[in-house]
Design a protein around this motif. Structure first.
Motif, PDB file in Angstrom:
ATOM      1  N   TRP A  55     -10.847  -6.556 -16.536  1.00  0.00           N
ATOM      2  CA  TRP A  55     -12.156  -6.021 -16.976  1.00  0.00           C
ATOM      3  C   TRP A  55     -12.277  -5.901 -18.502  1.00  0.00           C
ATOM      4  CZ3 TRP A  55      -9.946  -1.583 -13.857  1.00  0.00           C
ATOM      5  CH2 TRP A  55      -9.881  -1.891 -12.496  1.00  0.00           C
ATOM      6  N   SER A  97      -1.456   2.301 -21.624  1.00  0.00           N
ATOM      7  CA  SER A  97      -0.415   3.209 -21.116  1.00  0.00           C
ATOM      8  C   SER A  97       0.176   4.059 -22.237  1.00  0.00           C
ATOM      9  CB  SER A  97       0.720   2.408 -20.463  1.00  0.00           C
ATOM     10  OG  SER A  97       0.219   1.584 -19.453  1.00  0.00           O
ATOM     11  N   THR A 133      -2.556   6.808 -23.373  1.00  0.00           N
ATOM     12  CA  THR A 133      -2.681   8.012 -22.531  1.00  0.00           C
ATOM     13  C   THR A 133      -1.415   8.873 -22.633  1.00  0.00           C
ATOM     14  OG1 THR A 133      -1.932   6.744 -20.607  1.00  0.00           O
ATOM     15  CG2 THR A 133      -4.310   6.981 -20.900  1.00  0.00           C
ATOM     16  N   TRP A 167      -5.795   6.476 -12.516  1.00  0.00           N
ATOM     17  CA  TRP A 167      -4.821   5.525 -13.080  1.00  0.00           C
ATOM     18  C   TRP A 167      -4.903   5.558 -14.596  1.00  0.00           C
ATOM     19  CZ3 TRP A 167      -0.538   3.128 -12.778  1.00  0.00           C
ATOM     20  CH2 TRP A 167      -0.268   1.948 -13.478  1.00  0.00           C
ATOM     21  N   GLU A 180     -10.336   9.783 -15.785  1.00  0.00           N
ATOM     22  CA  GLU A 180     -11.195   8.611 -15.960  1.00  0.00           C
ATOM     23  C   GLU A 180     -12.601   9.076 -15.583  1.00  0.00           C
ATOM     24  OE1 GLU A 180      -9.682   4.783 -13.940  1.00  0.00           O
ATOM     25  OE2 GLU A 180      -8.543   6.394 -13.014  1.00  0.00           O
ATOM     26  N   ASP A 212     -10.270   9.409 -20.340  1.00  0.00           N
ATOM     27  CA  ASP A 212      -9.639   8.086 -20.424  1.00  0.00           C
ATOM     28  C   ASP A 212     -10.737   7.035 -20.290  1.00  0.00           C
ATOM     29  OD1 ASP A 212      -8.336   5.720 -20.143  1.00  0.00           O
ATOM     30  OD2 ASP A 212      -6.860   6.415 -18.691  1.00  0.00           O
TER      31      ASP A 212
HETATM   32  C1  LIG Z   1      -8.282   3.948 -16.951  1.00  0.00           C
HETATM   33  C2  LIG Z   1      -7.051   3.233 -17.414  1.00  0.00           C
HETATM   34  N1  LIG Z   1      -6.203   3.865 -18.229  1.00  0.00           N
HETATM   35  C3  LIG Z   1      -5.095   3.263 -18.688  1.00  0.00           C
HETATM   36  C4  LIG Z   1      -4.785   1.971 -18.317  1.00  0.00           C
HETATM   37  C5  LIG Z   1      -3.524   1.327 -18.807  1.00  0.00           C
HETATM   38  O1  LIG Z   1      -3.825   0.371 -19.760  1.00  0.00           O
HETATM   39  P1  LIG Z   1      -2.781  -0.819 -20.037  1.00  0.00           P
HETATM   40  O2  LIG Z   1      -2.779  -1.666 -18.807  1.00  0.00           O
HETATM   41  O3  LIG Z   1      -3.343  -1.509 -21.248  1.00  0.00           O
HETATM   42  O4  LIG Z   1      -1.467  -0.185 -20.293  1.00  0.00           O
HETATM   43  C6  LIG Z   1      -5.646   1.275 -17.469  1.00  0.00           C
HETATM   44  C7  LIG Z   1      -5.341  -0.109 -17.075  1.00  0.00           C
HETATM   45  O5  LIG Z   1      -5.993  -0.717 -16.265  1.00  0.00           O
HETATM   46  C8  LIG Z   1      -6.795   1.921 -16.987  1.00  0.00           C
HETATM   47  O6  LIG Z   1      -7.632   1.312 -16.138  1.00  0.00           O
END
Ligand SMILES: Cc1ncc(COP(=O)(O)O)c(C=O)c1O
Length: 442
Positions: free
Chosen positions: A70, A126, A129, A152, A211, A244
């Protein structure tokens, strides 16, 4: 046609991918480098992408609705981003020192989202957060983090809790009890239930991280008042409210979900779109909170929150790709009018096709994001998604791939990009209709 017919068709069209998968299995656990990229019988292997299309090793092309997790709001390799990237690649890819491109992307983000008073770039969501919750603990001196059931936030250890169904079970070996005891999960879209949990932990509550729209868990918008209720609780009880926005930022509107839902988080995280197709994470928000991570003003380790490493943080390639994307989005507001309209067309069209065929389902999503759930329940949280007929959804997505050259990562939400057009959505609807007629869903 039976599901087996679609599977056979997929296998017959993807022999090079099958051979690549056999090689990949010798290299990577499960043959993949991101868990969700596996699907049965084996994933096709991409060799190229342009605009709305993905191409695989066998030369099949797919209209892509996964769009790089996405992230690719303008499509694959859009001209302004490709141009910025090719200029930058000739001018250094990793300076490893501070650079002008990072200032420019930072200012572009701040202009769109003034609440990003101060920020840190990193290379993944990741990390962003993980940094956000660490800052919250540093600011409050408290330990407990509240997150949504099914929420997530990436694969960092702290937030890897209640991600997969059944949510109350542990996430598996390698995560230790000590970590888990400081994370509490709240039921998404159930304010009363959430406040009950929060009330019990409020004295040690460092933050609520949420989220605003459950993405990975299935494309679920918040019910009225839910997010504001959480924000109010956090602020009243001396905890931080962290949004997030890694999926929703620059997606649900240019200014993200905070703007759409009228929220004022203390900190928020960004990623995906603002990297222009390159790796990125951003933790940002209140200047005073972010200042806890200032290694210049806080030379004393005892007072400094340890965030902000990363060999590839703020690398100029990501910075220019992100800036080109945000500049385009800021100057071309018709992007949102178009992708939101197509998203609505997809949700309405799919809902009608399944309703006319008396197939129980609900199409959720918001703006340019959408997902079909085969269930009779009203889908309002991650449990409703997890207990819907995921096998049927997998079959639907595989059949779209095998028979119609349309790609959804099986069971995952679809995203419309600026490269998609009305004919693409019409093609998706016609393909769905023909799968209904062929008896896939009965
Ligand atoms: C809401 C949300 N936060 C954090 C992440 C983690 O991001 P990344 O995959 O770049 O580590 C994602 C990944 O899809 C996500 O959807």
């Amino acid at each position: 046609m039976e599901y087996g017919d679609y599977l056979r068709r997929y296998v017959s069209r993807t022999s090079k991918s099958r051979r690549l998968f056999l090689r990949a299995q010798k290299l990577f656990p499960g043959g993949i480098s991101h868990n969700i990229r596996y699907f049965e019988p084996y994933p096709f292997f991409a060799t190229g992408a342009r605009g709305k299309q993905l191409r695989d090793a066998d030369g099949n092309t797919y209209t892509d609705y996964w769009m790089g997790h996405w992230a690719l709001i303008l499509g694959h390799s859009p001209a302004p981003v490709a141009g910025a990237l090719s200029r930058q690649v000739k001018n250094g890819t990793l300076y490893g020192v501070t650079n002008d491109a990072s200032v420019e992307l930072g200012e572009a983000i701040q202009k769109i989202m003034p609440a990003a008073e101060s920020m840190r770039f990193c290379s993944t969501g990741s990390e962003a957060t993980m940094y956000a919750v660490r800052l919250a603990r540093a600011k409050t001196g408290r330990r407990v983090i509240a997150k949504a059931i099914g929420g997530w936030h990436g694969f960092n250890t702290t937030l890897m809790q209640t991600v997969n169904y059944p949510f109350e079970a542990e996430e598996g070996p390698g995560l230790v009890q000590d970590e888990e005891q400081y994370v509490e999960s709240i039921p998404f879209n159930d304010l009363e239930g959430s406040l009950k949990v929060l009330e019990n932990i409020k004295d040690d509550l460092a933050c609520i991280i949420i989220e605003p729209f459950l993405g990975g868990a299935g494309g679920i918008p918040p019910v009225d008042g839910y997010l504001k209720g959480l924000q109010e609780f956090a602020k009243k009880n001396g905890a931080l409210f962290i949004l997030d926005e890694i999926v929703t930022g620059f997606r649900l509107s240019l200014k993200g979900a905070a703007h759409k839902y009228g929220l004022e988080p203390d900190l928020f995280t960004l990623g995906k779109i603002c990297g222009g197709g390159m790796p990125i994470g951003v933790v940002c928000g209140d200047r005073e909170i972010m200042a806890l991570a200032d290694p210049v003003a806080r030379r004393d380790k005892e007072t400094r929150c340890a965030i902000g490493g990363g060999t590839f943080s703020a690398n100029p390639v990501t910075m220019v790709a992100g800036r080109a994307t945000l500049d385009f989005l800021a100057k071309n507001r018709q992007v949102y009018a178009k992708i939101d309209r197509l998203g609505e067309m997809a949700r309405k069209g799919l809902t009608k096709i399944f309703a006319d065929a008396r197939i129980q389902c609900q199409v959720t999503g918001s703006n340019s994001l959408f997902l079909t759930h085969f269930t009779k329940n009203n889908v309002k949280d991650a449990t409703d998604v997890a207990t819907s007929d995921r096998v049927l959804l997998t079959k639907y997505h595989l059949a779209l791939m095998a028979e119609h050259g349309i790609f959804f990562l099986p069971t995952k939400m679809g995203a419309i990009s600026f490269a998609h057009g009305e004919p693409d959505v019409k093609k998706l609807l016609a393909a769905t209709e023909s799968l209904v007629q062929a008896g896939l869903f009965t």
